[in-house]
Design an enzyme around this catalytic site. Sequence first.
Site, PDB file in Angstrom:
ATOM      1  N   SER A  15       0.867  -1.189   0.000  1.00  0.00           N
ATOM      2  CA  SER A  15       0.000   0.000   0.000  1.00  0.00           C
ATOM      3  C   SER A  15       0.898   1.230   0.000  1.00  0.00           C
ATOM      4  O   SER A  15       2.038   1.177   0.472  1.00  0.00           O
ATOM      5  CB  SER A  15      -0.857   0.016   1.271  1.00  0.00           C
TER       6      SER A  15
ATOM      7  N   TYR B  41      -1.902  -0.958  10.350  1.00  0.00           N
ATOM      8  CA  TYR B  41      -1.908  -1.191   8.902  1.00  0.00           C
ATOM      9  C   TYR B  41      -0.612  -0.653   8.286  1.00  0.00           C
ATOM     10  O   TYR B  41       0.076  -1.346   7.531  1.00  0.00           O
ATOM     11  CB  TYR B  41      -3.121  -0.497   8.285  1.00  0.00           C
TER      12      TYR B  41
ATOM     13  N   LYS C   9       2.189  -3.144   6.601  1.00  0.00           N
ATOM     14  CA  LYS C   9       2.387  -3.020   5.150  1.00  0.00           C
ATOM     15  C   LYS C   9       3.833  -2.615   4.831  1.00  0.00           C
ATOM     16  O   LYS C   9       4.404  -3.031   3.825  1.00  0.00           O
ATOM     17  CB  LYS C   9       1.391  -2.030   4.545  1.00  0.00           C
TER      18      LYS C   9
HETATM   19  P1  NDP Z   1     -11.590  -6.065  -0.030  1.00  0.00           P
HETATM   20  O1  NDP Z   1     -12.045  -5.947   1.375  1.00  0.00           O
HETATM   21  O2  NDP Z   1     -12.458  -5.570  -1.129  1.00  0.00           O
HETATM   22  O3  NDP Z   1     -11.211  -7.605  -0.332  1.00  0.00           O
HETATM   23  C1  NDP Z   1     -10.406  -8.304   0.550  1.00  0.00           C
HETATM   24  C2  NDP Z   1     -10.294  -9.736   0.090  1.00  0.00           C
HETATM   25  O4  NDP Z   1      -9.415 -10.435   0.979  1.00  0.00           O
HETATM   26  C3  NDP Z   1     -11.611 -10.480   0.131  1.00  0.00           C
HETATM   27  O5  NDP Z   1     -11.615 -11.446  -0.892  1.00  0.00           O
HETATM   28  C4  NDP Z   1     -11.583 -11.152   1.491  1.00  0.00           C
HETATM   29  O6  NDP Z   1     -12.489 -12.243   1.523  1.00  0.00           O
HETATM   30  C5  NDP Z   1     -10.112 -11.541   1.571  1.00  0.00           C
HETATM   31  N1  NDP Z   1      -9.570 -11.719   2.919  1.00  0.00           N
HETATM   32  C6  NDP Z   1      -9.578 -10.829   3.937  1.00  0.00           C
HETATM   33  N2  NDP Z   1      -9.021 -11.371   5.040  1.00  0.00           N
HETATM   34  C7  NDP Z   1      -8.636 -12.626   4.697  1.00  0.00           C
HETATM   35  C8  NDP Z   1      -8.018 -13.679   5.391  1.00  0.00           C
HETATM   36  N3  NDP Z   1      -7.673 -13.574   6.692  1.00  0.00           N
HETATM   37  N4  NDP Z   1      -7.766 -14.839   4.728  1.00  0.00           N
HETATM   38  C9  NDP Z   1      -8.107 -14.966   3.433  1.00  0.00           C
HETATM   39  N5  NDP Z   1      -8.694 -14.002   2.720  1.00  0.00           N
HETATM   40  C10 NDP Z   1      -8.972 -12.841   3.352  1.00  0.00           C
HETATM   41  O7  NDP Z   1     -10.152  -5.333  -0.051  1.00  0.00           O
HETATM   42  P2  NDP Z   1      -9.415  -4.538  -1.225  1.00  0.00           P
HETATM   43  O8  NDP Z   1      -9.623  -5.215  -2.510  1.00  0.00           O
HETATM   44  O9  NDP Z   1      -9.726  -3.096  -1.064  1.00  0.00           O
HETATM   45  O10 NDP Z   1      -7.874  -4.710  -0.753  1.00  0.00           O
HETATM   46  C11 NDP Z   1      -7.092  -5.791  -1.192  1.00  0.00           C
HETATM   47  C12 NDP Z   1      -5.655  -5.518  -0.773  1.00  0.00           C
HETATM   48  O11 NDP Z   1      -5.231  -4.277  -1.337  1.00  0.00           O
HETATM   49  C13 NDP Z   1      -5.453  -5.390   0.738  1.00  0.00           C
HETATM   50  O12 NDP Z   1      -4.238  -5.993   1.116  1.00  0.00           O
HETATM   51  C14 NDP Z   1      -5.380  -3.883   0.944  1.00  0.00           C
HETATM   52  O13 NDP Z   1      -4.629  -3.546   2.089  1.00  0.00           O
HETATM   53  C15 NDP Z   1      -4.681  -3.454  -0.332  1.00  0.00           C
HETATM   54  N6  NDP Z   1      -4.904  -2.045  -0.661  1.00  0.00           N
HETATM   55  C16 NDP Z   1      -6.157  -1.563  -0.934  1.00  0.00           C
HETATM   56  C17 NDP Z   1      -6.341  -0.238  -1.283  1.00  0.00           C
HETATM   57  C18 NDP Z   1      -7.691   0.326  -1.612  1.00  0.00           C
HETATM   58  O14 NDP Z   1      -7.799   1.568  -1.779  1.00  0.00           O
HETATM   59  N7  NDP Z   1      -8.728  -0.484  -1.763  1.00  0.00           N
HETATM   60  C19 NDP Z   1      -5.203   0.689  -1.314  1.00  0.00           C
HETATM   61  C20 NDP Z   1      -3.931   0.086  -0.982  1.00  0.00           C
HETATM   62  C21 NDP Z   1      -3.810  -1.238  -0.686  1.00  0.00           C
HETATM   63  P3  NDP Z   1     -13.044 -12.866   2.917  1.00  0.00           P
HETATM   64  O15 NDP Z   1     -13.463 -11.716   3.763  1.00  0.00           O
HETATM   65  O16 NDP Z   1     -14.147 -13.778   2.510  1.00  0.00           O
HETATM   66  O17 NDP Z   1     -11.893 -13.622   3.495  1.00  0.00           O
END
Ligand code: NDP
Length: 259
Positions: free
Chosen positions: A143, A156, A160
């Site tokens: 991130s 976070y 990260k």
């Molecule tokens: P979402 O919340 O939209 O999606 C997260 C995904 O991760 C889901 O599929 C969720 O499914 C899964 N997940 C969460 N926890 C676990 C776990 N313990 N084990 C397995 N799967 C897990 O998040 P984003 O798409 O926004 O973010 C994805 C990544 O990008 C993250 O690492 C985030 O920090 C990073 N990011 C996002 C930004 C943004 O602006 N959106 C900016 C910078 C970085 P389920 O809950 O069913 O497990």
Amino acid sequence: MDLQLKDKVAVITGASKGIGLGIARAFAQEGCHVVMTARTQGEVDAAAMAIEREFHVKAATVASDVSTAEGCEAIITHAAGLGGADIFVSNAGTGSNETVADAPDEKWMDYWNLHVMAAVRLSRRLADQMEKKGGGAMLMNASICAVQPLWYEPIYNVTKAALLMFGKCLSNEMIKRNIRVNTVNPGLIRTGDWVKTARELRGEAWESYLQEVADEHAPIRRFATVEELADFCVFLCSPRASYSVGSAYHVDGGMLKTV
Ligand code: NDP
């Protein structure tokens, strides 16, 4: 440009929604088979079925918690069953909200396990599969907060930052095995989570909240779509990015304030 990804196997964690789903779709569009993981079986299955229907590739699913050793093991076993991974994207993660003064040790450990140990455990073992196939590529989704913290989420930011450093250390080891490792640092990417927060704060006027966030943080004055980030990630994991090793790429609309 032919990304030369046809019939490769890509493992993407957190692929049931948001950025992970976008990356899985972008790989599938290139003819890549995907292993999609998340904790919620129904959601990841539905996402995979839609990908198979649309792109005519294999989309396997694993429902497991990547913050545990067993959850990672399930993914490794599954990928082996498909002939082994060529590509690994460590994407699963989530934001936090706390102060250092108040957050308990358990919260620090939960985020350490989710953002760092998942990448450690999965890359270590998926590398063996990649090596048997002659090489591969890995991408850590960290991130912009890894280098430019947001005030409300110290846990976070710190975990990260650790993932970013892990990617660099891993890249030095892995390139000797013909596996390229890079990191991507996204800025504001419009996912369901952001929309949910905006709705909670502003109700029907939720779009105005997102616009204010974009105006405040990103010179481009908008969020990225998931696709804008996913295309970049897929390119980095493709043989067309063959000289990119151990780098961190910001996809942030100018949000990073330093050079
Ligand atoms: P979402 O919340 O939209 O999606 C997260 C995904 O991760 C889901 O599929 C969720 O499914 C899964 N997940 C969460 N926890 C676990 C776990 N313990 N084990 C397995 N799967 C897990 O998040 P984003 O798409 O926004 O973010 C994805 C990544 O990008 C993250 O690492 C985030 O920090 C990073 N990011 C996002 C930004 C943004 O602006 N959106 C900016 C910078 C970085 P389920 O809950 O069913 O497990």
